[in-house]
Design a protein around this motif. Sequence first.
Motif, short mmCIF file in Angstrom:
data_model
loop_
_atom_site.label_atom_id
_atom_site.label_comp_id
_atom_site.label_asym_id
_atom_site.label_seq_id
_atom_site.Cartn_x
_atom_site.Cartn_y
_atom_site.Cartn_z
N ILE A 16 0.79 -1.06 -0.01
CA ILE A 16 -0.15 0.02 0.13
C ILE A 16 0.96 1.24 -0.08
N GLN A 17 2.08 1.07 0.44
CA GLN A 17 2.80 2.53 0.69
C GLN A 17 3.31 2.95 -0.65
N LYS A 18 3.40 1.91 -1.56
CA LYS A 18 3.91 2.01 -3.10
C LYS A 18 3.05 2.71 -3.84
N VAL A 19 1.77 2.96 -3.23
CA VAL A 19 0.52 3.29 -4.46
C VAL A 19 0.47 4.85 -4.26
N VAL A 20 0.24 5.34 -5.75
CA VAL A 20 0.01 6.74 -5.57
C VAL A 20 -1.03 6.64 -6.59
N ILE A 21 -2.15 7.63 -6.35
CA ILE A 21 -3.25 7.86 -7.47
C ILE A 21 -3.30 9.11 -7.72
N SER A 22 -3.22 9.43 -9.12
CA SER A 22 -3.32 10.78 -9.94
C SER A 22 -5.01 10.77 -9.92
N LYS A 27 -2.19 6.57 0.48
CA LYS A 27 -1.41 7.34 1.32
C LYS A 27 -0.93 8.58 0.59
N HIS A 28 -1.00 8.43 -0.76
CA HIS A 28 -0.27 9.47 -1.81
C HIS A 28 -1.07 9.67 -2.83
N VAL A 29 -1.48 11.13 -3.08
CA VAL A 29 -2.33 11.39 -4.18
C VAL A 29 -1.52 12.56 -5.02
N ILE A 30 -1.81 12.30 -6.40
CA ILE A 30 -1.29 13.43 -7.30
C ILE A 30 -2.42 14.31 -7.98
N ASN A 81 -10.30 12.15 2.20
CA ASN A 81 -9.27 11.40 3.18
C ASN A 81 -8.13 12.61 3.37
N PRO A 82 -8.45 13.42 4.50
CA PRO A 82 -7.56 14.53 4.91
C PRO A 82 -6.25 14.12 5.16
N LYS A 83 -6.06 12.69 5.52
CA LYS A 83 -4.62 12.25 5.65
C LYS A 83 -3.68 11.80 4.58
N ALA A 84 -4.33 11.78 3.44
CA ALA A 84 -3.53 11.27 2.45
C ALA A 84 -2.40 12.42 1.94
N ARG A 85 -1.28 12.15 1.58
CA ARG A 85 -0.12 13.40 1.43
C ARG A 85 -0.65 13.77 -0.09
N TYR A 86 -0.92 15.00 -0.25
CA TYR A 86 -1.09 15.18 -1.95
C TYR A 86 0.10 15.99 -2.12
N HIS A 87 0.51 15.45 -3.56
CA HIS A 87 1.69 16.01 -4.28
C HIS A 87 1.09 16.62 -5.59
N ASN A 89 7.41 18.54 -15.64
CA ASN A 89 6.39 17.74 -15.22
C ASN A 89 6.98 16.30 -15.07
N PHE A 90 7.84 16.12 -15.92
CA PHE A 90 8.42 14.69 -15.78
C PHE A 90 9.31 14.74 -14.59
N ASN A 91 10.31 15.93 -14.40
CA ASN A 91 11.14 15.94 -13.30
C ASN A 91 10.08 15.80 -12.12
N ARG A 92 9.19 16.46 -12.20
CA ARG A 92 8.41 16.64 -10.73
C ARG A 92 7.72 15.10 -10.54
N LEU A 93 7.39 14.44 -11.72
CA LEU A 93 6.88 13.16 -11.35
C LEU A 93 7.76 12.03 -10.66
N LEU A 94 9.09 12.14 -11.10
CA LEU A 94 10.16 11.70 -10.71
C LEU A 94 10.50 11.64 -9.23
N GLU A 95 10.32 13.05 -8.89
CA GLU A 95 10.56 13.38 -7.66
C GLU A 95 9.54 13.06 -6.65
N ILE A 96 8.49 12.95 -7.33
CA ILE A 96 7.10 12.22 -6.25
C ILE A 96 7.65 10.76 -6.06
N TYR A 97 7.85 10.06 -7.29
CA TYR A 97 8.13 8.58 -7.18
C TYR A 97 9.35 8.29 -6.11
#
Length: 422
Positions: free
Chosen positions: A125-131, A188-191, A205-211, A409-417
Amino acid sequence: MKIFWNVNVKLPVIYQIQGKDNLTNVGGWLTQICDMLLADTNNELLVVYPTNVKSGENGGINNFQYRGLYFNPKQLRLGNLAEEENVKKYKELLLENNPDIIHIHGTEFQYSYFLIEAARQCGMIQKVVISIQGMVKYYAKHYALGIPLLLRYVFTIKEFILKSNISSGISSYIRRGIYEEKALMLAKHVIGRTNWDKGCVYLINPKARYHFCNETLRKTFYSNEWRLDNCNPHSIFISQASYPVKGFHLFLQALAEVKKYYPDVMAYIAGPSMLTGNILRGSSYALYIQKLIKKLDVAANVTFLGPQTADQMKREMLKANVFVSPSTIENSPNSLGEAMLLGVPCISSDVGGVSDLMIHCREGYVYPLEENYMLAYYIIKIFNEPKLAQEMGKNARNHASATHNPNDNFNRLLEIYNEIMT
């Protein structure tokens, strides 16, 4: 880095590998990011998508692999897919591939929840990010705005068989929204990219980390620029109209007002014609559009262009005097971003995250959704003041070039990953 993408559409690169034409003309907005990821041979990308092929699809080349998972199309649209068997499908994929990142592109369909639930059961679950793309839970509230109440319950014969009229469309959004909410509650993570999607996610989900990460659009729209001398005077381009959320019924009322001042005004709409359907094979919404066009006396002012490739869409935008997005709800409409990238004078309803994309009166016009008379006024104003329209188009182009910058945008996505993996 091993990356698992779950997407709503079959990407163009998959059609190319299969030696097929991309007849759907969708998925192009993910292509540039996909190509950038694959340019680094240390990355391995698996793309999973829904397919109508019952046996599924799989294949790949070099560091790119794809899997098409079969879902019953009607059950998928209505939000009636079985949970247990589909969670199992994703568990098998996750255990087989053991990705470093699991990126879910969009929450509009049940399989987004199936995947994150599978990741939870696999300890990933910690590996998941939802756009966030659109959000059906909230879109349902705006789906039929401006549609007469009784019309929502009318069926054509085709709709009766498919259970696909306006009312069932709202119901399917509500059902799918339940699973969308369940997926986001696990995340846990949202883009996201707008205040609108940030607010909607927070309420679930106010606890999700927003990227924050902007979107990269289809490659063809990054070249060429709209010029006043090359456009067709008094022409309007609309990118979609086939279902109520796109607000074409609201636009037509504005078009009738514009016609009083510019009888030669022409609206060009991408997508299949809504003028040929009937009670047997058409949609109730298309029949309503037909009646509205007749009632408002704008039949001579509307042309449906048929399905458009990205290049065809671009040509139509460059020919238009103005681009209009009259949707009842959007997050950040890609078509508006594409028109802005080209420097086309733009008008949009002030819904969702639109005001984050375009500054009113500087880069285009943003009007209150139900004030069709203001949409009419702004169209007339662009026709009346071509130099002002051209200046706004240039400002829009500058803004969109920053918002949709592929490298940024690509560099930002890599930062998030990387943030998720550490």
